[in-house]
Design a protein around this motif. Structure first.
Motif, PDB file in Angstrom:
ATOM      1  N   ALA A 151      -0.045   4.544  -3.203  1.00  0.00           N
ATOM      2  CA  ALA A 151      -0.850   5.408  -1.527  1.00  0.00           C
ATOM      3  C   ALA A 151       0.706   7.279  -1.741  1.00  0.00           C
ATOM      4  O   ALA A 151      -0.258   7.962  -1.898  1.00  0.00           O
ATOM      5  CB  ALA A 151      -0.890   5.679  -0.261  1.00  0.00           C
ATOM      6  N   LEU A 202       1.024  -1.158   0.226  1.00  0.00           N
ATOM      7  CA  LEU A 202       0.341   0.204   0.290  1.00  0.00           C
ATOM      8  C   LEU A 202       0.721   1.242  -0.107  1.00  0.00           C
ATOM      9  O   LEU A 202       0.434   2.439  -0.361  1.00  0.00           O
ATOM     10  CB  LEU A 202      -1.013  -0.064   0.991  1.00  0.00           C
ATOM     11  CG  LEU A 202      -1.790  -0.229   1.210  1.00  0.00           C
ATOM     12  CD1 LEU A 202      -3.068  -0.824   2.527  1.00  0.00           C
ATOM     13  CD2 LEU A 202      -3.196  -0.527   0.003  1.00  0.00           C
ATOM     14  N   SER A 203       2.149   1.455   0.118  1.00  0.00           N
ATOM     15  CA  SER A 203       2.801   2.533   0.784  1.00  0.00           C
ATOM     16  C   SER A 203       2.974   3.374  -0.557  1.00  0.00           C
ATOM     17  O   SER A 203       2.870   4.487  -0.840  1.00  0.00           O
ATOM     18  CB  SER A 203       3.946   2.088   0.995  1.00  0.00           C
ATOM     19  OG  SER A 203       5.194   1.147   0.762  1.00  0.00           O
ATOM     20  N   LEU A 244      -0.570   8.732  -5.716  1.00  0.00           N
ATOM     21  CA  LEU A 244      -1.166   8.474  -5.613  1.00  0.00           C
ATOM     22  C   LEU A 244      -1.154  10.231  -4.636  1.00  0.00           C
ATOM     23  O   LEU A 244      -1.894  11.455  -4.848  1.00  0.00           O
ATOM     24  CB  LEU A 244      -2.472   8.181  -5.062  1.00  0.00           C
ATOM     25  CG  LEU A 244      -4.027   8.428  -4.701  1.00  0.00           C
ATOM     26  CD1 LEU A 244      -4.563   8.934  -5.953  1.00  0.00           C
ATOM     27  CD2 LEU A 244      -5.140   7.222  -4.432  1.00  0.00           C
ATOM     28  N   ALA A 245      -0.485  10.544  -3.718  1.00  0.00           N
ATOM     29  CA  ALA A 245      -1.089  11.569  -2.960  1.00  0.00           C
ATOM     30  C   ALA A 245      -0.272  12.977  -3.347  1.00  0.00           C
ATOM     31  O   ALA A 245      -1.050  13.932  -3.754  1.00  0.00           O
ATOM     32  CB  ALA A 245      -0.064  11.594  -1.709  1.00  0.00           C
TER      33      ALA A 245
END
Length: 93
Positions: free
Chosen positions: A54, A50-51, A57-58
């Motif tokens: 994520a 997930l890192s 996306l950020a």
């Protein structure tokens, strides 16, 4: 009815844009951050599911938000000119 903004207001709107050097720095910081994340993932020998997505996306969200706010009359976030139009009307004799 709708009142058109004076030509000077339209011309001045272009001056408030985000400078190209800021865009360049933003893209470089994003690129370096993604490269560092890949490097750290390679060193660790395991991938965190997930890192990476994520963080990507950020960064993408921040860049898109800045780009959208840079052009207030186009895009998802729209800035109304109604208060400016009311001010112009109130200043007329």
């Amino acid at each position: 009815g709708s009142v058109a903004l004076p030509p000077t207001r339209v011309r001045e709107a272009g001056r408030g844009r985000v400078p190209a050097v800021i865009w360049l720095v933003l893209y470089i910081v994003t690129l370096l951050s993604m490269a560092e994340l890949g490097y750290q993932t390679g060193l660790a020998g395991r991938r965190r599911a997930l890192s990476a997505p994520a963080l990507a996306l950020a960064f993408a969200s921040v860049i898109l938000l800045i780009a959208d706010l840079d052009r207030p009359q186009a895009g998802i976030v729209r800035v109304s000119q109604q208060s400016m139009l009311e001010l112009i009307q109130s200043m007329k004799p």
